[in-house]
Write a protein that holds these residues in place. Structure first.
Motif, mmCIF file in Angstrom:
data_model
loop_
_atom_site.group_PDB
_atom_site.id
_atom_site.type_symbol
_atom_site.label_atom_id
_atom_site.label_comp_id
_atom_site.label_asym_id
_atom_site.label_seq_id
_atom_site.Cartn_x
_atom_site.Cartn_y
_atom_site.Cartn_z
ATOM 1 N N GLU A 147 11.792 91.626 39.608
ATOM 2 C CA GLU A 147 11.377 93.014 39.742
ATOM 3 C C GLU A 147 12.185 93.908 38.811
ATOM 4 O OE1 GLU A 147 9.633 93.991 43.727
ATOM 5 O OE2 GLU A 147 11.424 95.241 43.700
ATOM 6 N N GLN A 148 13.475 93.576 38.676
ATOM 7 C CA GLN A 148 14.323 94.356 37.776
ATOM 8 C C GLN A 148 13.844 94.209 36.339
ATOM 9 O OE1 GLN A 148 17.107 96.480 38.378
ATOM 10 N NE2 GLN A 148 16.051 96.406 40.342
ATOM 11 N N LEU A 149 13.397 92.997 35.989
ATOM 12 C CA LEU A 149 12.887 92.785 34.633
ATOM 13 C C LEU A 149 11.589 93.560 34.446
ATOM 14 C CD1 LEU A 149 13.508 88.960 34.173
ATOM 15 C CD2 LEU A 149 14.907 90.866 33.381
ATOM 16 N N LEU A 150 10.816 93.650 35.529
ATOM 17 C CA LEU A 150 9.521 94.320 35.427
ATOM 18 C C LEU A 150 9.665 95.835 35.320
ATOM 19 C CD1 LEU A 150 7.442 92.242 37.986
ATOM 20 C CD2 LEU A 150 7.372 92.129 35.504
ATOM 21 N N VAL A 151 10.764 96.382 35.829
ATOM 22 C CA VAL A 151 10.947 97.826 35.665
ATOM 23 C C VAL A 151 11.730 98.147 34.392
ATOM 24 C CG1 VAL A 151 10.779 98.338 38.120
ATOM 25 C CG2 VAL A 151 13.015 97.946 37.114
ATOM 26 N N GLY B 185 15.141 88.430 43.298
ATOM 27 C CA GLY B 185 14.649 89.803 43.180
ATOM 28 C C GLY B 185 14.829 90.366 41.782
ATOM 29 N N THR B 186 15.405 89.558 40.884
ATOM 30 C CA THR B 186 15.658 90.067 39.537
ATOM 31 C C THR B 186 14.379 90.169 38.714
ATOM 32 O OG1 THR B 186 16.319 87.810 39.029
ATOM 33 C CG2 THR B 186 18.061 89.408 39.308
#
Lengths: 374, 311
Positions: A212-216, A209-210
């Motif tokens: 997504e963290q990189l994408l935000v 799920g990281t």
């Protein structure tokens, strides 16, 4: 708010990636051991030079001449003594049971026929299961027979002795398969390392799920792609240097060409493998899926690269297929640089095709990746 | 409030997955220092709304703005002001607590000196200090959430979007977590927090009830409970089950009968509906009383029916 510079976020991603690789024993093993294992397994075991062919001899002649013939076989370095048959039927049985690869039957009249200048018939049976080694074993056997026939005979043997052809090989004078194989393995190593690690790393981010963290984060997609490919390009280069060192120092493979050219060619080749890894990650939800996808294409790529089987021997349709196989060009260039000392103009015909495929693959990967994350 | 308007401003937002509408014209606002609860069952559209706010999804209609920046067109500006904590734990399990925090600080361009002071503060309020060297994968559920929040806060965002942050967290950690969030709101951060737990609704100054992609109620928890247009009839007695079946299958229109163990609650709006329910149930051995709905009842009544499994 501090505005991030363009370069720094990528550097942090790279640093983080190395932190993870060096913390994961499985990944670390892959990076460090894969080159060594592959080089040694292929360099030694998968040696296609003919050696240790077990020879079973039924000597019915029991003469000085027949003993000399058998001795000639063993002295060739190719054949070793196999189980001794006692009857003609035994030879076939030994081959069938896999106890010998080749059998010869020297008939009772061998010495006499030779002395009288008559045609001496020696029966040769070869296990043809492995057709390529069988063919070569037969070739060796015939050479030895011919030589002995000439030496032992009073007169000419069917006139063949005079037309003994002389073949000489360039670049790999002893036709040592190791010289041919090892540079190919170097290519395999960087292919596997860079494509597999990239694919796995991107999918792992998705799994945890990281991604997504990189994408935000304020990372741009280009920075994200750079951050996920540069670490594995670096590792691939480290392995290239490592494998080349082993090849030259341990296996004594000549590196006739320029190291710089080798590195440059590898850099362009990485476009293909890193792009392939990224592409696999866009069609896979788990690391296993990504690995299977990559293996599927790698197996085809390797089989059709000329690594094991010469492309010239392939059926026409398959030969055409190899034109789109980036590994084919890479194999031919790396072998050329190692063995022939090929320079830039020599590798150019392969290089531009490889670059074309590389740019196409990497662009497609970036396009798919950007689409997938949005 | 600045000229840019509320930190979070959503108007008429629409998004669908194929045929299924996930958001069907949602509007809401979150002001500075406000903590708004986004409440609804699974599939209500909470996560879709949050992902649009973060720029992870592009809406089909309407607009979403964070600190005045459009989430679809100015996503990079939005990301600088926003912290997003997804439902799933999304940190690097193989990196330590400190390494995770440092990585996210680096990613957001937080300088080393600044990072140090912020890290100290985050460690203090989250109680993660002693676990600095522990790998994130080895933390307990509550600790993981605190670490995730710390990573989300490292770049001092003005807007926080938290997707079900307390799901799967033990009761004690949950209480601690809410206190932390209250503190953040007092500091002036705008928070949008989703939860499927009805009992957590009271934590918010304002709640927005989302159901099937629509806002079905909005206000303070008490207002929502009171101001629901609906009233409740409580039905109890030996024939409760028969009454429930009867109301579901052939009851008057516009009412909703929900079973709660040995009781049935009927949500309705008008006196006529009240009497038609009573008429329909005449002859059954049940007692019918009018009750004032609790928060939970109000939610369930408003959501109306079948997808209330999370209640």
């Amino acid at each position: 708010m501090t505005r991030p510079t363009y370069f720094h976020p990528v550097a942090h991603l790279v640093r983080k990636e190395f932190l993870q690789v060096f913390r994961d024993p499985a990944l670390l093993r892959m990076v460090l051991l894969l080159p060594v294992v592959q080089l040694f397994v292929f360099g030694y075991a998968a040696n296609t030079d003919l050696k240790n062919v077990r020879l079973s001899v039924l000597d019915e002649s029991r003469s000085r001449e027949s003993r000399r013939l058998v001795e000639a076989f063993y002295q060739s370095g190719v054949f070793i003594p196999g189980p001794a048959p006692s009857r003609p039927d035994d030879i076939e049985r030994l081959l069938t049971e896999g106890k010998a690869e080749i059998g010869i039957r020297i008939p009772a009249g061998y010495a006499r026929d030779l002395a009288e200048g008559k045609q001496a018939i020696v029966g040769v049976l070869v296990d043809g299961v492995n057709s390529s080694s069988a063919g070569r074993a037969q070739g060796y056997a015939e050479q030895i027979l011919l030589r002995e026939a000439v030496r032992g005979s009073a007169g000419p043997v069917e006139g063949r002795a005079r037309i003994e052809g002389e073949t000489r090989f360039y670049y790999n004078p002893e036709l040592r398969s190791r010289h041919y194989m090892v540079p190919g393995i170097v290519v395999l190593i960087i292919t596997i390392i860079s494509s597999m690690l990239t694919g796995a790393a991107v999918v792992r981010e998705r799994e945890t799920g990281t991604l997504e963290q990189l994408l935000v984060s304020p990372l741009s997609p280009a920075q994200l792609i750079a951050g996920k490919t540069i670490p594995f390009a670096i590792l691939a280069f480290a392995d290239l240097a490592f494998a080349t060192t082993i090849a030259v120092l341990w296996f004594r493979i000549p590196l006739e060409g320029s190291v710089l050219l080798l590195a440059f060619v590898a850099l362009l080749f990485l476009l293909v493998t890193l792009g392939g890894g990224l592409l696999a990650s866009t069609v896979s939800a788990t690391q296993q899926q990504a690995m299977f996808t990559l293996w599927f294409f790698l197996v085809f790529g390797i089989l059709l690269s000329g690594f094991f089987y010469p492309i010239e021997n392939m059926p026409r349709a398959i030969r055409y297929l190899t034109y789109v196989n980036p590994l084919r060009y890479m194999m031919s260039m790396v072998r050329g640089i190692f063995l022939r000392g090929a320079a830039l103009p020599d590798v150019w015909p392969d290089l531009w095709k490889l670059s074309l495929i590389g740019i196409a693959m990497f662009s497609l990967a970036v396009f798919r990746f950007r689409k997938r994350v949005r | 409030m600045s000229a840019r308007g509320a930190p979070i401003r959503v108007e008429g937002l629409r998004k669908s997955y194929g045929e299924m509408p996930a958001l069907d014209g949602v509007s809401l606002e979150v002001g500075k220092g406000e903590m708004i609860g986004l409440i609804g069952p699974d599939g209500a559209g909470k996560t879709t709304l949050m992902r649009i706010l973060c720029g992870l999804l592009v809406p089909e209609g309407g607009s979403a703005k964070v600190m005045g920046f459009d989430c679809a067109r100015e996503e990079r500006r939005v990301k600088e002001h926003l912290g997003y904590m997804p439902q799933r734990f999304s940190l690097y399990p193989d990196l330590t607590v400190a390494e995770n925090i440092r990585f996210f600080a680096d990613l957001f361009g937080v300088g080393a000196a600044e990072r140090k002071t912020r890290e100290e503060r985050l460690m203090e309020f989250s109680g993660l200090g002693p676990f600095r060297k522990r790998r994130a994968g080895h933390l307990s559920g509550g600790m993981k959430q605190k670490l995730a929040l710390s990573c989300t806060l490292i770049h001092t965002p003005e807007v926080l979007v938290l997707d079900e942050p307390t799901t799967g967290v033990d009761v004690v950690s949950r209480a601690e977590f809410w206190e932390i969030l209250d503190g953040l709101a007092r500091e002036g951060i705008a928070l949008l927090v989703s939860t499927p737990y009805m009992d957590e609704a009271a934590r918010f100054s304002r709640i927005v009830l989302l159901h099937r992609g629509r806002v079905i109620a909005e206000g303070s928890p008490a207002e929502v409970a009171r101001g629901s247009r609906r009233k409740l009839l409580q039905i109890r007695g030996p024939d409760t089950v028969r009454a429930w079946r009867l109301l579901r299958e052939e009851g008057p229109r516009g009412i909703e009968a929900l079973r709660f163990g040995d009781r049935v609650h009927v949500a309705h709006e008008t006196d006529e509906e009240d009497s038609s329910v009573r008429r329909a149930l005449a002859g059954l051995d049940v007692s019918i009383v009018c009750v004032s709905p609790g928060i939970e009842d109000a939610f369930i009544a408003l959501m109306g029916g079948k997808e209330t499994g999370t209640a």
